[in-house]
Design a protein around this motif. Structure first.
Motif, mmCIF file in Angstrom:
data_model
loop_
_atom_site.group_PDB
_atom_site.id
_atom_site.type_symbol
_atom_site.label_atom_id
_atom_site.label_comp_id
_atom_site.label_asym_id
_atom_site.label_seq_id
_atom_site.Cartn_x
_atom_site.Cartn_y
_atom_site.Cartn_z
ATOM 1 N N VAL A 1 -5.068 6.002 71.420
ATOM 2 C CA VAL A 1 -5.311 4.941 72.399
ATOM 3 C C VAL A 1 -6.668 4.299 72.121
ATOM 4 N N GLY A 2 -6.793 3.013 72.430
ATOM 5 C CA GLY A 2 -7.983 2.242 72.101
ATOM 6 C C GLY A 2 -9.281 2.789 72.649
ATOM 7 N N ASP A 3 -9.214 3.556 73.742
ATOM 8 C CA ASP A 3 -10.441 4.128 74.298
ATOM 9 C C ASP A 3 -10.832 5.421 73.591
ATOM 10 N N SER A 4 -10.130 5.762 72.506
ATOM 11 C CA SER A 4 -10.360 6.938 71.651
ATOM 12 C C SER A 4 -9.813 8.228 72.247
ATOM 13 N N ARG A 5 -8.868 8.096 73.205
ATOM 14 C CA ARG A 5 -8.162 9.292 73.672
ATOM 15 C C ARG A 5 -7.148 9.709 72.619
ATOM 16 N N MET A 6 -7.157 10.992 72.274
ATOM 17 C CA MET A 6 -6.173 11.493 71.317
ATOM 18 C C MET A 6 -5.466 12.709 71.887
ATOM 19 N N ASN A 7 -4.201 12.835 71.526
ATOM 20 C CA ASN A 7 -3.371 13.942 71.974
ATOM 21 C C ASN A 7 -3.477 15.065 70.959
ATOM 22 N N ILE A 8 -4.190 16.123 71.315
ATOM 23 C CA ILE A 8 -4.394 17.255 70.417
ATOM 24 C C ILE A 8 -3.065 17.872 69.999
ATOM 25 N N ALA A 9 -2.083 17.823 70.891
ATOM 26 C CA ALA A 9 -0.771 18.405 70.587
ATOM 27 C C ALA A 9 -0.026 17.619 69.521
ATOM 28 N N GLY A 10 -0.534 16.446 69.155
ATOM 29 C CA GLY A 10 0.081 15.678 68.084
ATOM 30 C C GLY A 10 -0.354 16.141 66.702
ATOM 31 N N LEU A 11 -1.244 17.131 66.648
ATOM 32 C CA LEU A 11 -1.749 17.659 65.384
ATOM 33 C C LEU A 11 -1.016 18.931 64.969
ATOM 34 N N ASN A 12 -1.199 19.320 63.729
ATOM 35 C CA ASN A 12 -0.791 20.640 63.252
ATOM 36 C C ASN A 12 -1.800 21.082 62.196
ATOM 37 N N ARG A 13 -1.609 22.243 61.628
ATOM 38 C CA ARG A 13 -2.593 22.790 60.687
ATOM 39 C C ARG A 13 -2.774 21.907 59.452
ATOM 40 N N ASP A 14 -1.742 21.171 59.084
ATOM 41 C CA ASP A 14 -1.828 20.313 57.906
ATOM 42 C C ASP A 14 -2.548 19.002 58.189
ATOM 43 N N THR A 15 -2.410 18.496 59.421
ATOM 44 C CA THR A 15 -2.990 17.186 59.728
ATOM 45 C C THR A 15 -4.418 17.263 60.263
ATOM 46 N N VAL A 16 -4.850 18.431 60.722
ATOM 47 C CA VAL A 16 -6.221 18.564 61.230
ATOM 48 C C VAL A 16 -7.255 18.164 60.171
ATOM 49 N N PRO A 17 -7.178 18.682 58.931
ATOM 50 C CA PRO A 17 -8.173 18.270 57.921
ATOM 51 C C PRO A 17 -8.143 16.776 57.633
ATOM 52 N N ARG A 18 -6.958 16.170 57.648
ATOM 53 C CA ARG A 18 -6.853 14.733 57.390
ATOM 54 C C ARG A 18 -7.521 13.928 58.498
ATOM 55 N N LEU A 19 -7.302 14.346 59.737
ATOM 56 C CA LEU A 19 -7.935 13.655 60.854
ATOM 57 C C LEU A 19 -9.452 13.789 60.771
ATOM 58 N N ALA A 20 -9.931 15.001 60.506
ATOM 59 C CA ALA A 20 -11.373 15.220 60.425
ATOM 60 C C ALA A 20 -12.002 14.335 59.346
ATOM 61 N N LYS A 21 -11.379 14.280 58.188
ATOM 62 C CA LYS A 21 -11.920 13.451 57.096
ATOM 63 C C LYS A 21 -11.901 11.973 57.502
ATOM 64 N N ALA A 22 -10.832 11.529 58.162
ATOM 65 C CA ALA A 22 -10.750 10.137 58.589
ATOM 66 C C ALA A 22 -11.843 9.800 59.602
ATOM 67 N N ILE A 23 -12.095 10.708 60.538
ATOM 68 C CA ILE A 23 -13.138 10.496 61.550
ATOM 69 C C ILE A 23 -14.499 10.290 60.877
ATOM 70 N N ILE A 24 -14.793 11.093 59.878
ATOM 71 C CA ILE A 24 -16.066 10.958 59.155
ATOM 72 C C ILE A 24 -16.065 9.684 58.318
ATOM 73 N N ASP A 25 -14.941 9.392 57.675
ATOM 74 C CA ASP A 25 -14.865 8.222 56.792
ATOM 75 C C ASP A 25 -15.138 6.908 57.527
ATOM 76 N N VAL A 26 -14.635 6.802 58.782
ATOM 77 C CA VAL A 26 -14.827 5.537 59.507
ATOM 78 C C VAL A 26 -16.155 5.496 60.258
ATOM 79 N N GLY A 27 -16.919 6.570 60.155
ATOM 80 C CA GLY A 27 -18.269 6.565 60.713
ATOM 81 C C GLY A 27 -18.379 6.879 62.179
ATOM 82 N N ILE A 28 -17.466 7.690 62.706
ATOM 83 C CA ILE A 28 -17.550 8.085 64.108
ATOM 84 C C ILE A 28 -18.617 9.166 64.261
#
Length: 394
Positions: free
Chosen positions: A367-394
């Motif tokens: 969601v645009g306010d940066s709310r994310m559903n933790i239940a939408g993740l799994n062990r494989d997607t957690v590293p991808r999300l973390a890298k993306a968060i750093i890549d976009v400069g959050i």
């Protein structure tokens, strides 16, 4: 007549769902929709609910109405689940509703009948549908400070200062646990101060309890609601069975009121039944029937509680994995709040522009306010999300 209607603004979450569906990327991640998902991206039917449904199919003999307030046994068992022995049953009124949203709407209707001049004080931010319903009903709204984007926690000093400005008969809308959309919760000591502040100004607390069992456990998550109900002269509680029983589409909820003056119970109970009659006549029963069956059967209840605990601890593990991965990538603890949040949601506290970069560059939808559903993740997607968060400069 219809030519006078104006187009309503599109629901942002529904629009996000459609955008995700239309995205052809195979590695896209949906963190926007507010429903629980397992590691495979499914929203499963809980084992105990499935067993109860089979039993109901075999044993049910009629589809006749149960009553304006729903089945009294459903109310009794839900009151026990939510309030335990915190208050006397003589002080509680309750009606079944179509989901937690129906309970929230009925609660606001009750407020409007009881005090047409009431102002509703809501956390900033809060669940968007709170604001939508209040606007539609014409009830005045005043926000109180809640989320601190810098720390990822609660701006408690601001919250207390703002609540203290409410007037006698006003409503202070609180999230019982697992705050939506931020995931940031109050401590027990902070709940005590909130209660003291509400009582000092003569306001009435209304609690939206949508995620009992998703935070620190069934009993712990009910603790603040019980504390409020026991400590305030009057309390309104809207509870949902959608999440903790996984029966989203069955639309099962309950609206309760607690009044220390038990002499008001007869009129209050009658008013709640009257509101049901005006809005949808008799409430749906199928989901409520499943809930009362699960809560009333020792074996089914034990299995339900065990599976709910698996869901809860699974989300906590994902939270900590994400916080740890971000600590490794960022070299700091600035994302530690993600492990401290509770429930399905967390709010990163970043700009809509950064959220859009996550979608455009990495196929990550939130969601645009940066709310994310933790239940939408799994062990494989957690590293991808973390890298993306750093890549976009959050």
């Amino acid at each position: 007549m219809f030519d006078t209607l104006k187009a309503q603004p599109a629901d942002k979450i529904l629009a996000l769902m459609q955008a995700f569906k239309d995205d052809p990327r195979e590695d896209k991640i949906d963190l926007g929709v507010g429903v629980y998902k397992d590691a495979h991206g499914n929203t499963p039917i809980m084992r105990a609910v499935k067993a109860a449904e089979k039993r109901l199919w075999e044993e049910e003999t009629t589809k006749a109405y149960t009553g304006l307030a729903g089945d009294p046994l459903f109310s009794e068992r839900m009151i026990s689940l939510v309030l335990g022995d915190a208050v006397s049953r003589e002080t509680v009124s309750a009606v079944a509703t179509p989901g937690g949203t129906g309970a929230v709407r009925q609660g606001f209707d009750l407020v409007k009948m009881a005090n047409p001049d009431a102002v509703v004080h809501v956390s900033d931010p809060t669940w968007p549908n709170h604001l939508s319903i209040l606007k539609h009903m014409g009830l005045p709204v005043v926000p109180y400070r809640y989320f601190d984007s810098e720390t990822g926690g609660v701006d408690f000093t601001g919250m207390i200062a703002d609540i203290a400005q409410s007037k006698p008969g006003d409503i202070v809308l609180l999230h019982g646990c697992c705050h939506n959309p931020t995931g940031a919760n109050l401590t027990q000591g902070q709940w005590t101060q909130v209660i003291e502040t509400i009582n000092s100004v003569g306001a009435v607390p209304m609690i939206d309890l949508a995620y009992q069992g998703f935070g620190d456990g069934l009993e712990a998550d009910a603790g603040p609601t019980r504390q409020v109900a026991k400590s305030c002269p009057e309390t309104i509680i809207a509870a949902s069975c959608s999440k903790n029983f996984g029966i989203y589409r069955e639309r099962t909820g309950i609206l309760m009121t607690v009044a220390q003056d038990s002499g008001t119970r007869t009129v209050t109970q009658g008013t709640l039944a009257y509101l049901n009659r005006q809005n949808y006549s008799f409430p749906p029963d199928h989901g409520a029937r499943l809930v009362l069956m699960v809560l009333g059967d020792e074996g089914l209840r034990a299995d339900w509680e065990a599976e709910l605990e698996e869901v809860r601890t699974g989300m906590l593990e994902l939270r900590q994995m994400l916080a740890d991965e971000l600590r490794t990538l960022s070299g700091s603890d600035r994302f530690a709040f993600l492990g401290q949040h509770r429930g399905m949601f967390s709010r990163l506290g970043c700009s809509p522009e950064k959220v859009e970069k996550l979608r455009a560059e990495h196929g990550i939808y939130m969601v645009g306010d940066s709310r994310m559903n933790i239940a939408g993740l799994n062990r494989d997607t957690v590293p991808r999300l973390a890298k993306a968060i750093i890549d976009v400069g959050i």
